[in-house]
Design a protein around this motif. Sequence first.
Motif, PDB file in Angstrom:
ATOM      1  N   THR A   1       1.216   3.124  -0.329  1.00 32.26           N
ATOM      2  CA  THR A   1       0.551   4.603  -1.555  1.00 32.26           C
ATOM      3  C   THR A   1      -0.692   5.553  -0.428  1.00 32.26           C
ATOM      4  OG1 THR A   1      -1.851   2.513  -1.739  1.00 32.26           O
ATOM      5  CG2 THR A   1       0.474   2.496  -3.813  1.00 32.26           C
ATOM      6  N   LYS A   2      -0.824   6.134  -0.759  1.00 28.29           N
ATOM      7  CA  LYS A   2      -1.298   7.529  -0.636  1.00 28.29           C
ATOM      8  C   LYS A   2      -2.579   6.661  -0.849  1.00 28.29           C
ATOM      9  CE  LYS A   2       2.523  10.848  -1.345  1.00 28.29           C
ATOM     10  NZ  LYS A   2       2.961  11.461  -2.076  1.00 28.29           N
TER      11      LYS A   2
ATOM     12  N   MET B   1      -6.160  -1.688   3.248  1.00 28.48           N
ATOM     13  CA  MET B   1      -5.747  -1.129   4.497  1.00 28.48           C
ATOM     14  C   MET B   1      -5.272  -2.512   4.947  1.00 28.48           C
ATOM     15  SD  MET B   1      -5.117   0.936   7.026  1.00 28.48           S
ATOM     16  CE  MET B   1      -5.822   2.575   6.043  1.00 28.48           C
ATOM     17  N   THR B   2      -3.669  -2.622   5.194  1.00 28.30           N
ATOM     18  CA  THR B   2      -3.470  -3.667   5.683  1.00 28.30           C
ATOM     19  C   THR B   2      -2.773  -3.567   7.633  1.00 28.30           C
ATOM     20  OG1 THR B   2      -2.058  -4.376   3.693  1.00 28.30           O
ATOM     21  CG2 THR B   2      -1.403  -4.821   6.120  1.00 28.30           C
ATOM     22  N   ASN B   3      -3.142  -4.238   7.813  1.00 28.27           N
ATOM     23  CA  ASN B   3      -3.363  -4.036   9.934  1.00 28.27           C
ATOM     24  C   ASN B   3      -1.300  -3.936  10.262  1.00 28.27           C
ATOM     25  OD1 ASN B   3      -5.894  -4.167  10.491  1.00 28.27           O
ATOM     26  ND2 ASN B   3      -5.379  -6.684  10.354  1.00 28.27           N
ATOM     27  N   GLY B   4      -1.241  -3.266  10.974  1.00 24.34           N
ATOM     28  CA  GLY B   4      -0.048  -3.287  11.094  1.00 24.34           C
ATOM     29  C   GLY B   4       0.542  -3.730  11.685  1.00 24.34           C
ATOM     30  N   PHE B   5       1.579  -3.745  12.375  1.00 25.22           N
ATOM     31  CA  PHE B   5       2.789  -5.466  12.571  1.00 25.22           C
ATOM     32  C   PHE B   5       3.668  -4.396  13.282  1.00 25.22           C
ATOM     33  CE2 PHE B   5       3.810  -5.392   8.618  1.00 25.22           C
ATOM     34  CZ  PHE B   5       5.434  -5.066   9.104  1.00 25.22           C
TER      35      PHE B   5
ATOM     36  N   GLN C   1      -2.085   1.659   3.751  1.00 25.00           N
ATOM     37  CA  GLN C   1      -3.089   1.586   2.659  1.00 25.00           C
ATOM     38  C   GLN C   1      -1.807   0.891   1.651  1.00 25.00           C
ATOM     39  OE1 GLN C   1      -6.134   1.984   2.061  1.00 25.00           O
ATOM     40  NE2 GLN C   1      -5.735   0.779   0.261  1.00 25.00           N
ATOM     41  N   PHE C   2      -1.621  -0.310   0.859  1.00 27.22           N
ATOM     42  CA  PHE C   2      -0.732  -0.908   0.656  1.00 27.22           C
ATOM     43  C   PHE C   2      -1.166  -1.428  -0.825  1.00 27.22           C
ATOM     44  CE2 PHE C   2       1.163  -1.295   4.441  1.00 27.22           C
ATOM     45  CZ  PHE C   2       2.604  -1.328   4.149  1.00 27.22           C
ATOM     46  N   ARG C   3      -0.329  -1.530  -2.072  1.00 25.14           N
ATOM     47  CA  ARG C   3      -0.745  -2.400  -3.211  1.00 25.14           C
ATOM     48  C   ARG C   3       0.750  -3.130  -3.895  1.00 25.14           C
ATOM     49  NH1 ARG C   3      -0.411   0.699  -8.624  1.00 25.14           N
ATOM     50  NH2 ARG C   3      -1.066  -1.035 -10.173  1.00 25.14           N
TER      51      ARG C   3
END
Length: 149
Positions: free
Chosen positions: A148-149, A1-5, A91-93
Amino acid sequence: MTNGFKVIGISVRTTNKDGQAMQDLGKLWGQFFAENIFEKIPHKVSEEIYAIYTDYKSDYTEEYTTIIGVPVTSLDEIPEGMTGREFEAEQFRKFIAKGAMPAAVGNTWMEIWQRDKELNRKYTYDYEVYGAKSRQGDHSEVDIFIATK
């Protein structure tokens, strides 16, 4: 999970059809540097430049919006002619484009598009981070984050 910005920058609506994005994004990057957009953005969080792909009509084969800008602490002051947006945590790849720019980034996107189904992309927003390593000639690196899902 990447934080928002939050980000402030300049944007264009484009499509990958018929090489349109190559032209539009080339112009957008040209404008970013020619008009010294980086210096005009208030409340910068870092020296990094983000290229964000969002507002997808469906997937990478249809229209989407690109924003070239800088992460900021606040969207209270958005300079005239610029766009300010907040992006939620996702969520990122992560992919790393390595080599001479912008070719290395283009090649990495080709790889991502070929693996579109397998990557289970969400198409909320994807982004590239251009930091110190992005300006190293043939040994440059740019991080690409795919939702990504």
